[in-house]
Design a protein around this motif. Structure first.
Motif, PDB file in Angstrom:
ATOM      1  N   THR A 269      14.766  51.117  31.161  1.00  0.00           N
ATOM      2  CA  THR A 269      13.367  51.220  31.586  1.00  0.00           C
ATOM      3  C   THR A 269      12.465  51.486  30.389  1.00  0.00           C
ATOM      4  OG1 THR A 269      14.013  52.027  33.777  1.00  0.00           O
ATOM      5  CG2 THR A 269      11.764  52.496  33.046  1.00  0.00           C
ATOM      6  N   ALA A 270      12.889  52.393  29.520  1.00  0.00           N
ATOM      7  CA  ALA A 270      12.095  52.706  28.325  1.00  0.00           C
ATOM      8  C   ALA A 270      11.934  51.485  27.432  1.00  0.00           C
ATOM      9  CB  ALA A 270      12.753  53.849  27.553  1.00  0.00           C
ATOM     10  N   ALA A 271      12.974  50.632  27.392  1.00  0.00           N
ATOM     11  CA  ALA A 271      12.950  49.454  26.519  1.00  0.00           C
ATOM     12  C   ALA A 271      11.969  48.391  26.987  1.00  0.00           C
ATOM     13  CB  ALA A 271      14.353  48.857  26.417  1.00  0.00           C
ATOM     14  N   GLU A 272      11.418  48.547  28.202  1.00  0.00           N
ATOM     15  CA  GLU A 272      10.425  47.590  28.691  1.00  0.00           C
ATOM     16  C   GLU A 272       9.036  47.870  28.116  1.00  0.00           C
ATOM     17  OE1 GLU A 272      11.006  44.913  30.407  1.00  0.00           O
ATOM     18  OE2 GLU A 272      13.129  45.311  30.786  1.00  0.00           O
ATOM     19  N   SER A 273       8.895  48.950  27.354  1.00  0.00           N
ATOM     20  CA  SER A 273       7.598  49.308  26.773  1.00  0.00           C
ATOM     21  C   SER A 273       7.591  49.032  25.275  1.00  0.00           C
ATOM     22  CB  SER A 273       7.319  50.795  27.012  1.00  0.00           C
ATOM     23  OG  SER A 273       6.219  51.231  26.222  1.00  0.00           O
ATOM     24  N   LYS A 274       6.452  48.589  24.779  1.00  0.00           N
ATOM     25  CA  LYS A 274       6.343  48.344  23.339  1.00  0.00           C
ATOM     26  C   LYS A 274       6.375  49.645  22.537  1.00  0.00           C
ATOM     27  CE  LYS A 274       2.540  46.060  23.417  1.00  0.00           C
ATOM     28  NZ  LYS A 274       1.359  45.289  22.966  1.00  0.00           N
ATOM     29  N   ASP A 275       6.283  50.791  23.209  1.00  0.00           N
ATOM     30  CA  ASP A 275       6.380  52.083  22.533  1.00  0.00           C
ATOM     31  C   ASP A 275       7.832  52.505  22.278  1.00  0.00           C
ATOM     32  OD1 ASP A 275       3.612  52.382  22.548  1.00  0.00           O
ATOM     33  OD2 ASP A 275       3.629  53.297  24.540  1.00  0.00           O
ATOM     34  N   PHE A 276       8.776  51.736  22.793  1.00  0.00           N
ATOM     35  CA  PHE A 276      10.192  52.086  22.634  1.00  0.00           C
ATOM     36  C   PHE A 276      10.578  52.206  21.159  1.00  0.00           C
ATOM     37  CE2 PHE A 276      14.493  50.596  21.743  1.00  0.00           C
ATOM     38  CZ  PHE A 276      15.255  51.470  22.509  1.00  0.00           C
ATOM     39  N   LYS A 277      11.435  53.191  20.868  1.00  0.00           N
ATOM     40  CA  LYS A 277      12.003  53.365  19.537  1.00  0.00           C
ATOM     41  C   LYS A 277      13.524  53.420  19.645  1.00  0.00           C
ATOM     42  CE  LYS A 277       8.085  55.911  17.585  1.00  0.00           C
ATOM     43  NZ  LYS A 277       7.646  57.176  16.908  1.00  0.00           N
ATOM     44  N   PRO A 278      14.246  53.006  18.608  1.00  0.00           N
ATOM     45  CA  PRO A 278      15.715  53.022  18.656  1.00  0.00           C
ATOM     46  C   PRO A 278      16.250  54.406  19.014  1.00  0.00           C
ATOM     47  CG  PRO A 278      14.960  51.806  16.737  1.00  0.00           C
ATOM     48  CD  PRO A 278      13.746  52.447  17.337  1.00  0.00           C
ATOM     49  N   VAL A 279      17.328  54.405  19.795  1.00  0.00           N
ATOM     50  CA  VAL A 279      17.946  55.652  20.241  1.00  0.00           C
ATOM     51  C   VAL A 279      19.368  55.741  19.696  1.00  0.00           C
ATOM     52  CG1 VAL A 279      18.700  57.008  22.238  1.00  0.00           C
ATOM     53  CG2 VAL A 279      16.583  55.644  22.362  1.00  0.00           C
ATOM     54  N   PRO A 280      19.629  56.638  18.728  1.00  0.00           N
ATOM     55  CA  PRO A 280      21.001  56.814  18.243  1.00  0.00           C
ATOM     56  C   PRO A 280      21.903  57.296  19.382  1.00  0.00           C
ATOM     57  CG  PRO A 280      19.421  57.813  16.738  1.00  0.00           C
ATOM     58  CD  PRO A 280      18.664  57.474  17.987  1.00  0.00           C
ATOM     59  N   LEU A 281      23.090  56.735  19.462  1.00  0.00           N
ATOM     60  CA  LEU A 281      24.061  57.139  20.472  1.00  0.00           C
ATOM     61  C   LEU A 281      25.127  58.038  19.833  1.00  0.00           C
ATOM     62  CD1 LEU A 281      24.641  53.690  22.256  1.00  0.00           C
ATOM     63  CD2 LEU A 281      23.084  55.524  22.945  1.00  0.00           C
ATOM     64  N   ALA A 282      25.592  59.001  20.556  1.00  0.00           N
ATOM     65  CA  ALA A 282      26.688  59.853  20.060  1.00  0.00           C
ATOM     66  C   ALA A 282      27.989  59.095  20.245  1.00  0.00           C
ATOM     67  CB  ALA A 282      26.702  61.177  20.817  1.00  0.00           C
ATOM     68  N   ALA A 283      28.087  57.969  19.519  1.00  0.00           N
ATOM     69  CA  ALA A 283      29.241  57.077  19.662  1.00  0.00           C
ATOM     70  C   ALA A 283      29.453  56.323  18.363  1.00  0.00           C
ATOM     71  CB  ALA A 283      29.025  56.103  20.815  1.00  0.00           C
ATOM     72  N   LYS A 284      30.683  55.865  18.170  1.00  0.00           N
ATOM     73  CA  LYS A 284      31.050  55.153  16.946  1.00  0.00           C
ATOM     74  C   LYS A 284      31.908  53.936  17.265  1.00  0.00           C
ATOM     75  CE  LYS A 284      31.111  58.786  13.376  1.00  0.00           C
ATOM     76  NZ  LYS A 284      30.348  58.001  12.371  1.00  0.00           N
ATOM     77  N   LEU A 285      31.913  53.012  16.317  1.00  0.00           N
ATOM     78  CA  LEU A 285      32.894  51.925  16.294  1.00  0.00           C
ATOM     79  C   LEU A 285      33.841  52.229  15.154  1.00  0.00           C
ATOM     80  CD1 LEU A 285      33.713  49.005  17.339  1.00  0.00           C
ATOM     81  CD2 LEU A 285      32.444  48.164  15.350  1.00  0.00           C
ATOM     82  N   ASN A 286      35.124  52.361  15.478  1.00  0.00           N
ATOM     83  CA  ASN A 286      36.127  52.696  14.482  1.00  0.00           C
ATOM     84  C   ASN A 286      37.256  51.680  14.485  1.00  0.00           C
ATOM     85  OD1 ASN A 286      35.662  55.016  12.824  1.00  0.00           O
ATOM     86  ND2 ASN A 286      35.679  56.262  14.693  1.00  0.00           N
ATOM     87  N   GLY A 287      37.854  51.480  13.313  1.00  0.00           N
ATOM     88  CA  GLY A 287      39.055  50.668  13.220  1.00  0.00           C
ATOM     89  C   GLY A 287      38.857  49.397  12.416  1.00  0.00           C
ATOM     90  N   GLU A 288      39.868  48.541  12.485  1.00  0.00           N
ATOM     91  CA  GLU A 288      39.858  47.286  11.740  1.00  0.00           C
ATOM     92  C   GLU A 288      39.736  46.094  12.686  1.00  0.00           C
ATOM     93  OE1 GLU A 288      42.172  47.407   7.632  1.00  0.00           O
ATOM     94  OE2 GLU A 288      43.527  47.689   9.346  1.00  0.00           O
ATOM     95  N   MET A 289      39.005  45.091  12.235  1.00  0.00           N
ATOM     96  CA  MET A 289      38.888  43.828  12.957  1.00  0.00           C
ATOM     97  C   MET A 289      39.553  42.743  12.127  1.00  0.00           C
ATOM     98  SD  MET A 289      35.478  41.766  14.254  1.00  0.00           S
ATOM     99  CE  MET A 289      34.743  41.787  12.617  1.00  0.00           C
ATOM    100  N   LYS A 290      40.478  42.013  12.731  1.00  0.00           N
ATOM    101  CA  LYS A 290      41.198  40.962  12.037  1.00  0.00           C
ATOM    102  C   LYS A 290      40.886  39.611  12.671  1.00  0.00           C
ATOM    103  CE  LYS A 290      43.674  43.720   9.318  1.00  0.00           C
ATOM    104  NZ  LYS A 290      43.560  43.693   7.845  1.00  0.00           N
TER     105      LYS A 290
END
Length: 543
Positions: A269-290
């Motif tokens: 819902t927030a992303a539908e407004s031009k006032d939206f700002k990026p929201v850091p998530l308490a999450a990570k991508l870890n590991g290797e991609m082959k």
């Protein structure tokens, strides 16, 4: 599967070659009339099992290019690349190896219990076989930077090295702004290809798009079939993508946001407004991609009919169609994706049109361009746009053909996108001269304008659009419409095969209309331009 015996193939080739030679005995003042016989012969051969579905990086691709350049030579067309009909397209083939990859999405100190294909997919966007990640995730709404809409989803946050999580499609229209981002129609900002491009410009390490059927306009199975267990292709040179590109299901996204302590619906819902700002998530991508990576050389085929005017011959009208399809896949049953409608039809039409263009040239030059790897992301036309064989500044227009009418003649013709430019009026003139009218425009909900090869010309300032079949069938309207609608089940399936019983009057009609429109441009007093205010209204690229 449509089987072709050696005698049938020989007959098709004989007819094709016999009809390919220009009829020099006729006056050059005669009208350029596209004929069904050569079009049908080319269509039957291009869609046959002999060419094995014309798959990128496969044997059928090599055979297809050889056929097209041989036909161009037989027609008397001039090579479009010096003394060659071929333009090299350097492509990287990438196949993710999920069993060798150890990538995990982690939130709240735990790895999400998700599996490749079922819950998410990923691949390198930079043609590199191995990547290691320990990167933070950031939700960036729609992932759009659109100055023309005063919109910036990236404001205020340094996203270098981050994994960006974003929605597909555009911000939706509102009661106060019913036409923002083209209202109900999809803009290029809503296409997943744009979102990958913008993430690279932001310096991100990767992108994970959130899939929903309404926002993507297709189900998760389409993503699975395109990303799981198959080789994907990208240009091997020039601007590459982020290290990681991928998708996740809506259920996966919901689980991720919940584990990260966020309410995904509130953020949407927030992303539908031009006032939206990026929201850091308490999450990570870890590991290797082959991934397994190989380099593949494919070819665009370019052939030219020189113009007759001493000055205007330095300018060109380009007719294009992609020659590739999905090739051979699988080990049992029917393994050949013949691609008769998509796009042996457009490729055959160009050959039939070129036969007439040679006999009756125009003031400006005319190029017939068969591009490679459209099914892999418009790669052949992108390679052409990056290294054009004719300066973009002197390219009058691009008229593209993809998946033509195999049902029957119509009273209308589809020219959606022409209204963006001065080609719109010419399109109406050409239709009226053939006793047709322009098909009523519909909201471009799936972003069709941005999904065909003409778009790579439009991005470089060249007025361009794809000419599509009409829907007002002259003969047996209800039955014809049912036949046309039934093609949806054959699209990108092994059942998209040539049928000798097809009524090709509509295909010939579309080819004739395209050639007629191209000749109006080629004989016109000036180069057509974009309408003021259009998103692509800019000078043609100087290259």
């Amino acid at each position: 599967m449509h089987k072709m015996t050696p005698s049938f193939v020989a007959s098709a080739l004989a007819i094709s070659l016999a009809l390919a030679f220009p009829v020099h005995a006729e006056s050059a003042k005669n009208a350029a009339v596209v004929k069904e016989a050569p079009l049908r012969a080319h269509l039957a051969f291009l869609a046959s099992d002999v060419l094995e579905g014309r798959g990128t990086g496969q044997r059928g691709a090599d055979l297809t290019v050889a056929y097209l350049e041989t036909q161009a030579l037989a027609l008397g067309l001039k090579p479009g690349n010096g003394d060659s009909y071929r333009q090299s397209v350097q492509i990287a083939g990438v196949k993710t190896q999920p069993a060798e990859s150890t990538l995990k999405l982690e939130a709240g100190g735990q790895a999400l219990p998700i599996s490749f294909g079922k819950d998410w997919v990923f691949a390198p966007g930079d043609a590199t076989a191995s990547h290691s990640f320990n990167a933070d995730l950031v939700f960036v709404g729609y992932g759009i930077t659109a100055p023309d809409e005063q919109w910036n989803d990236y404001k205020g946050v340094d996203l270098k090295g981050k994994i960006l999580v974003m929605m597909v499609n555009d911000p939706q229209p509102t009661a106060e702004q019913p036409n923002r981002f083209n209202g109900k129609g999809l803009t290029y900002y809503g296409r997943w290809t744009y979102k990958f491009e913008e993430a690279r410009r932001q310096g991100a390490a990767g992108v994970l798009l959130i899939h929903t059927t309404p926002t993507a306009s297709y189900g998760w199975s389409v993503i699975q079939n395109s990303w799981s267990g198959v080789e994907r292709f990208q240009l091997a040179a020039g601007t590459l993508g982020t290290q990681l590109q991928g998708w996740m299901t809506d259920d996966t996204a919901r689980a991720l946001f919940k584990a990260a302590g966020q309410d995904i619906d509130a953020l949407r819902t927030a992303a539908e407004s031009k006032d939206f700002k990026p929201v850091p998530l308490a999450a990570k991508l870890n590991g290797e991609m082959k991934a397994a990576v190989r380099k593949v050389e494919q070819f665009n085929v370019s052939a030219v009919v020189p113009g007759t005017d001493p000055k205007l011959k330095d300018e060109v009208v380009i007719y294009s169609a992609h020659w590739d399809h999905l090739g051979k896949q699988g080990d049992t049953g029917d393994t050949i994706f013949n691609g008769a409608v998509d796009n042996a039809s457009g490729s055959a039409a160009l050959l039939a049109m070129a036969q007439e263009a040679v006999r009756t040239p125009a003031k400006r030059s005319q190029m017939f361009l068969w591009v490679a790897a459209e099914e892999q992301g418009l790669l052949g036309s992108a390679a052409y746009a990056a290294s054009p064989l004719w300066p973009m500044a002197k390219t009058a227009a691009n008229l593209n053909l993809d998946s033509l009418n195999f049902v029957g003649a119509t009273r209308d013709i589809g020219t959606q996108g022409s209204e963006r430019t001065e080609l719109g009026k010419l399109a109406e003139t050409a239709a009226k001269a053939m006793g047709m009218h322009i098909a009523e425009a519909e909201p471009d909900l799936a972003g069709g304008y941005f999904r065909s090869d003409h778009f790579n010309f439009a991005k470089n300032g060249v007025p361009a659009f794809s000419i599509e079949s009409g829907r007002e069938y002259i003969k047996d309207p209800a039955g014809a419409k049912a036949k046309a609608d039934a093609y949806g089940k054959r699209y990108h399936q092994v059942s998209d095969e040539y049928d000798a019983s097809w009524d090709l009057s509509g295909m010939v009609q579309t080819a004739q209309y395209t050639l007629n429109l191209g000749r109006l441009v080629a004989n016109g007093a000036k180069l057509p331009e974009w309408k003021a205010g259009d998103a692509f209204a800019k000078p043609r690229n100087a290259k």
